[in-house]
Design an enzyme around this catalytic site. Sequence first.
Site, mmCIF file in Angstrom:
data_model
loop_
_atom_site.group_PDB
_atom_site.id
_atom_site.type_symbol
_atom_site.label_atom_id
_atom_site.label_comp_id
_atom_site.label_asym_id
_atom_site.label_seq_id
_atom_site.Cartn_x
_atom_site.Cartn_y
_atom_site.Cartn_z
ATOM 1 C CG ASP A 9 -54.144 25.175 -2.900
ATOM 2 O OD1 ASP A 9 -53.613 26.227 -2.504
ATOM 3 O OD2 ASP A 9 -54.895 24.481 -2.183
ATOM 4 C CE1 TYR A 11 -49.770 24.295 4.280
ATOM 5 C CE2 TYR A 11 -49.996 26.490 3.348
ATOM 6 C CZ TYR A 11 -49.245 25.541 4.015
ATOM 7 O OH TYR A 11 -47.958 25.835 4.401
#
Length: 220
Positions: A9, A11
């Site tokens: 992922d 952020y």
Amino acid sequence: MTPSVYVFDAYGTLFDVHAAARAHASALGPDAAALSALWRRKQLEYSWTHALMGDWRDFWTLTERALDHALATFPSVPREARVTLLDSYWTIDCYDEVPSVLHALKARGGRIALLSNGTRAMLDAAVKRAGLDMLIDDVFSADAVCRYKTDPALYEMVTTGYRLYPEAVSFQSANRWDVAGAACFGFRTVWINREAQADEYPDHAPDLILPSLKSLEMHA
């Protein structure tokens, strides 16, 4: 089984979403941290709300609207900070350990990909700014399917793109809801629990919990 690909992922996992507020804390004032937390919370909330409505808006648009809401909530923060904070998403800092961890995985022959709600332009800018463009092989953006995590269509981009079964993928995220979605899809999951949060999705437990990415290479 050794994973064929390591998917991260963006952020909160590779990139620090609160770095800008800390860097400009003196200009933002005493509500800097609270504004940053609300901005992030609304950014995610808007993605889920629009997804459920079937009313697609890209992540940059939602990022702008979330910040506008946060600024309206905290009038003590100068309105002119809007431009500086939005610009921060194009030059966002990665966590200190990220380059070395990705280097180590790459040295083992691992394939590395990014899977994010962010727009492709946002992600490309962040990756280049952090000097990770030579380490990340592929970037999968929600833009490609006009859906947001935890919709299975996001995770399926990886298995379709690499022609792999889900269990051949190691997925790393600092967002527990994202880990739950990936686990439900069938990925091997690693929760990067940076803030020592309590678990909230017992039906979709991670395969591994780490306080940061630092020790990932030892467990990979």
